[in-house]
Motif scaffolding. Structure first.
Motif, PDB file in Angstrom:
ATOM      1  N   ALA A  86      70.502   6.776  54.530  1.00 36.83           N
ATOM      2  CA  ALA A  86      69.626   6.856  55.706  1.00 36.83           C
ATOM      3  C   ALA A  86      69.819   8.192  56.416  1.00 36.83           C
ATOM      4  O   ALA A  86      68.853   8.810  56.867  1.00 36.83           O
ATOM      5  CB  ALA A  86      69.907   5.691  56.652  1.00 36.83           C
ATOM      6  N   THR A  87      71.053   8.638  56.491  1.00 33.86           N
ATOM      7  CA  THR A  87      71.357   9.928  57.109  1.00 33.86           C
ATOM      8  C   THR A  87      70.739  11.063  56.284  1.00 33.86           C
ATOM      9  O   THR A  87      70.140  11.984  56.838  1.00 33.86           O
ATOM     10  CB  THR A  87      72.882  10.110  57.246  1.00 33.86           C
ATOM     11  OG1 THR A  87      73.388   9.054  58.072  1.00 33.86           O
ATOM     12  CG2 THR A  87      73.233  11.449  57.855  1.00 33.86           C
ATOM     13  N   ALA A  88      70.864  10.978  54.955  1.00 32.01           N
ATOM     14  CA  ALA A  88      70.272  11.997  54.087  1.00 32.01           C
ATOM     15  C   ALA A  88      68.751  12.011  54.208  1.00 32.01           C
ATOM     16  O   ALA A  88      68.122  13.076  54.126  1.00 32.01           O
ATOM     17  CB  ALA A  88      70.695  11.760  52.637  1.00 32.01           C
ATOM     18  N   PHE A  89      68.144  10.847  54.424  1.00 31.77           N
ATOM     19  CA  PHE A  89      66.697  10.749  54.640  1.00 31.77           C
ATOM     20  C   PHE A  89      66.315  11.172  56.069  1.00 31.77           C
ATOM     21  O   PHE A  89      65.152  11.132  56.429  1.00 31.77           O
ATOM     22  CB  PHE A  89      66.201   9.320  54.406  1.00 31.77           C
ATOM     23  CG  PHE A  89      66.056   8.920  52.956  1.00 31.77           C
ATOM     24  CD1 PHE A  89      65.229   9.627  52.097  1.00 31.77           C
ATOM     25  CD2 PHE A  89      66.716   7.810  52.466  1.00 31.77           C
ATOM     26  CE1 PHE A  89      65.072   9.239  50.767  1.00 31.77           C
ATOM     27  CE2 PHE A  89      66.569   7.411  51.147  1.00 31.77           C
ATOM     28  CZ  PHE A  89      65.744   8.127  50.291  1.00 31.77           C
ATOM     29  N   GLU A  90      67.324  11.540  56.880  1.00 28.57           N
ATOM     30  CA  GLU A  90      67.137  11.970  58.268  1.00 28.57           C
ATOM     31  C   GLU A  90      66.523  10.880  59.147  1.00 28.57           C
ATOM     32  O   GLU A  90      65.697  11.148  60.024  1.00 28.57           O
ATOM     33  CB  GLU A  90      66.312  13.264  58.330  1.00 28.57           C
ATOM     34  CG  GLU A  90      66.997  14.410  57.612  1.00 28.57           C
ATOM     35  CD  GLU A  90      66.212  15.706  57.659  1.00 28.57           C
ATOM     36  OE1 GLU A  90      65.076  15.722  58.169  1.00 28.57           O
ATOM     37  OE2 GLU A  90      66.749  16.705  57.174  1.00 28.57           O
ATOM     38  N   CYS A  91      66.956   9.649  58.921  1.00 27.91           N
ATOM     39  CA  CYS A  91      66.469   8.514  59.707  1.00 27.91           C
ATOM     40  C   CYS A  91      67.239   8.412  61.020  1.00 27.91           C
ATOM     41  O   CYS A  91      68.453   8.540  61.045  1.00 27.91           O
ATOM     42  CB  CYS A  91      66.638   7.212  58.921  1.00 27.91           C
ATOM     43  SG  CYS A  91      65.630   7.176  57.435  1.00 27.91           S
ATOM     44  N   ALA A  92      66.502   8.180  62.091  1.00 24.21           N
ATOM     45  CA  ALA A  92      67.116   8.062  63.416  1.00 24.21           C
ATOM     46  C   ALA A  92      67.624   6.655  63.672  1.00 24.21           C
ATOM     47  O   ALA A  92      68.475   6.452  64.530  1.00 24.21           O
ATOM     48  CB  ALA A  92      66.113   8.439  64.492  1.00 24.21           C
ATOM     49  N   GLU A  93      67.084   5.673  62.930  1.00 16.34           N
ATOM     50  CA  GLU A  93      67.542   4.294  63.103  1.00 16.34           C
ATOM     51  C   GLU A  93      67.418   3.541  61.794  1.00 16.34           C
ATOM     52  O   GLU A  93      66.670   3.933  60.902  1.00 16.34           O
ATOM     53  CB  GLU A  93      66.777   3.573  64.217  1.00 16.34           C
ATOM     54  CG  GLU A  93      65.318   3.340  63.922  1.00 16.34           C
ATOM     55  CD  GLU A  93      64.607   2.616  65.060  1.00 16.34           C
ATOM     56  OE1 GLU A  93      65.135   2.567  66.183  1.00 16.34           O
ATOM     57  OE2 GLU A  93      63.504   2.099  64.806  1.00 16.34           O
ATOM     58  N   VAL A  94      68.186   2.462  61.713  1.00 14.01           N
ATOM     59  CA  VAL A  94      68.158   1.580  60.550  1.00 14.01           C
ATOM     60  C   VAL A  94      67.937   0.164  61.057  1.00 14.01           C
ATOM     61  O   VAL A  94      68.608  -0.280  61.995  1.00 14.01           O
ATOM     62  CB  VAL A  94      69.477   1.664  59.749  1.00 14.01           C
ATOM     63  CG1 VAL A  94      69.434   0.722  58.550  1.00 14.01           C
ATOM     64  CG2 VAL A  94      69.746   3.088  59.291  1.00 14.01           C
ATOM     65  N   MET A  95      67.011  -0.526  60.434  1.00 13.51           N
ATOM     66  CA  MET A  95      66.690  -1.904  60.788  1.00 13.51           C
ATOM     67  C   MET A  95      67.088  -2.817  59.632  1.00 13.51           C
ATOM     68  O   MET A  95      67.236  -2.368  58.503  1.00 13.51           O
ATOM     69  CB  MET A  95      65.183  -2.050  61.043  1.00 13.51           C
ATOM     70  CG  MET A  95      64.611  -1.093  62.058  1.00 13.51           C
ATOM     71  SD  MET A  95      65.038  -1.499  63.729  1.00 13.51           S
ATOM     72  CE  MET A  95      64.044  -2.947  63.966  1.00 13.51           C
ATOM     73  N   LEU A  96      67.219  -4.105  59.934  1.00 11.22           N
ATOM     74  CA  LEU A  96      67.427  -5.098  58.886  1.00 11.22           C
ATOM     75  C   LEU A  96      67.134  -6.488  59.434  1.00 11.22           C
ATOM     76  O   LEU A  96      67.068  -6.679  60.649  1.00 11.22           O
ATOM     77  CB  LEU A  96      68.858  -5.042  58.330  1.00 11.22           C
ATOM     78  CG  LEU A  96      70.039  -5.284  59.270  1.00 11.22           C
ATOM     79  CD1 LEU A  96      70.310  -6.774  59.472  1.00 11.22           C
ATOM     80  CD2 LEU A  96      71.277  -4.625  58.699  1.00 11.22           C
ATOM     81  N   GLU A  97      66.914  -7.415  58.523  1.00 10.61           N
ATOM     82  CA  GLU A  97      66.819  -8.828  58.861  1.00 10.61           C
ATOM     83  C   GLU A  97      68.012  -9.526  58.226  1.00 10.61           C
ATOM     84  O   GLU A  97      68.387  -9.205  57.099  1.00 10.61           O
ATOM     85  CB  GLU A  97      65.522  -9.462  58.333  1.00 10.61           C
ATOM     86  CG  GLU A  97      64.270  -9.020  59.055  1.00 10.61           C
ATOM     87  CD  GLU A  97      63.703  -7.707  58.555  1.00 10.61           C
ATOM     88  OE1 GLU A  97      62.947  -7.071  59.291  1.00 10.61           O
ATOM     89  OE2 GLU A  97      64.031  -7.301  57.423  1.00 10.61           O
ATOM     90  N   CYS A  98      68.571 -10.475  58.961  1.00 12.02           N
ATOM     91  CA  CYS A  98      69.736 -11.218  58.481  1.00 12.02           C
ATOM     92  C   CYS A  98      69.525 -12.691  58.809  1.00 12.02           C
ATOM     93  O   CYS A  98      69.162 -13.032  59.937  1.00 12.02           O
ATOM     94  CB  CYS A  98      71.002 -10.699  59.166  1.00 12.02           C
ATOM     95  SG  CYS A  98      72.510 -11.501  58.626  1.00 12.02           S
ATOM     96  N   ARG A  99      69.755 -13.543  57.821  1.00  7.78           N
ATOM     97  CA  ARG A  99      69.620 -14.983  58.061  1.00  7.78           C
ATOM     98  C   ARG A  99      70.494 -15.400  59.239  1.00  7.78           C
ATOM     99  O   ARG A  99      71.638 -14.955  59.353  1.00  7.78           O
ATOM    100  CB  ARG A  99      70.047 -15.771  56.820  1.00  7.78           C
ATOM    101  CG  ARG A  99      69.088 -15.662  55.649  1.00  7.78           C
ATOM    102  CD  ARG A  99      69.644 -16.387  54.431  1.00  7.78           C
ATOM    103  NE  ARG A  99      69.753 -17.819  54.671  1.00  7.78           N
ATOM    104  CZ  ARG A  99      68.961 -18.731  54.107  1.00  7.78           C
ATOM    105  NH1 ARG A  99      68.014 -18.351  53.272  1.00  7.78           N
ATOM    106  NH2 ARG A  99      69.135 -20.004  54.369  1.00  7.78           N
ATOM    107  N   VAL A 100      69.967 -16.278  60.083  1.00  2.00           N
ATOM    108  CA  VAL A 100      70.734 -16.736  61.241  1.00  2.00           C
ATOM    109  C   VAL A 100      71.967 -17.527  60.817  1.00  2.00           C
ATOM    110  O   VAL A 100      72.946 -17.594  61.553  1.00  2.00           O
ATOM    111  CB  VAL A 100      69.881 -17.585  62.218  1.00  2.00           C
ATOM    112  CG1 VAL A 100      68.800 -16.742  62.850  1.00  2.00           C
ATOM    113  CG2 VAL A 100      69.309 -18.813  61.546  1.00  2.00           C
ATOM    114  N   ASP A 101      71.946 -18.090  59.603  1.00  2.00           N
ATOM    115  CA  ASP A 101      73.089 -18.872  59.130  1.00  2.00           C
ATOM    116  C   ASP A 101      74.079 -18.042  58.307  1.00  2.00           C
ATOM    117  O   ASP A 101      75.061 -18.560  57.806  1.00  2.00           O
ATOM    118  CB  ASP A 101      72.626 -20.099  58.330  1.00  2.00           C
ATOM    119  CG  ASP A 101      71.747 -19.752  57.134  1.00  2.00           C
ATOM    120  OD1 ASP A 101      71.463 -18.554  56.894  1.00  2.00           O
ATOM    121  OD2 ASP A 101      71.320 -20.691  56.428  1.00  2.00           O
TER     122      ASP A 101
END
Length: 174
Positions: free
Chosen positions: A112-127
């Motif tokens: 993500a840093t190499a792609f010069e992304c300012a933020e990273v998102m994700l979805e995670c199961r609540v369980d």
């Protein structure tokens, strides 16, 4: 429990899809990715226009984990800074608690840093408390919930965000 000293991280290639699918079906039986989904992701992971980074964790001739990240690409003429999204992270049960998940996540944040992304998102199961704790250690924060995101089980997902992935990688590096 095994350590990760003998585990090597490397780029995922097409010949890794079958063993990755086995692991995917074992760990995520209700909502496992298909072969086509992995092929599609890998098709965008090489060359100058690459927008994906997928890695496998290999111990000997056995894949013991994998992870993938997608990005919106390089900053365009519109001045929008690219963002990344963690698509998947998986580790075999016999490697849980060894730090391999952290190594895989660190590799994705480096990408993500190499792609010069300012933020990273994700979805995670609540369980999936184990994964939530991993992401929180890296600085991800819950910013929302997607109701019924994981199908067919109708399981909610936490939406998590990390700002400045480069700082998180620096903190995570031993």
């Amino acid at each position: 429990m095994t350590g990760t000293e003998t585990v090597v991280l490397r780029e995922m290639r097409w010949w890794d899809i079958d063993p990755v699918l086995e692991l995917e079906r074992d760990l995520f039986p209700e909502d496992a990715w298909s072969r086509g989904m992995f092929w599609s992701e890998l098709a965008h992971s090489r060359g100058p226009g690459a927008t994906r980074r997928y890695v496998v964790a290999e111990e000997g001739d056995r894949i013991v984990g994998y992870a993938g990240l997608t990005t919106s690409g390089a900053e365009g003429d519109d001045g929008v800074t690219p963002a990344a999204d963690v698509q998947t992270i998986a580790v075999t049960r016999d490697h849980w608690g060894t730090g391999l998940g952290s190594r895989l996540l660190t590799e994705l944040l480096r990408a993500a840093t190499a792609f010069e992304c300012a933020e990273v998102m994700l979805e995670c199961r609540v369980d999936n408390v184990r994964a939530q704790k991993l992401y929180e250690r890296f600085g991800f924060e819950v910013i929302g919930v997607r109701r019924g995101y994981y199908q067919p089980g109708n399981v909610d997902a936490l939406v998590m965000r990390l700002t400045d992935p480069s700082a998180s990688v620096t903190r995570a590096t031993p």
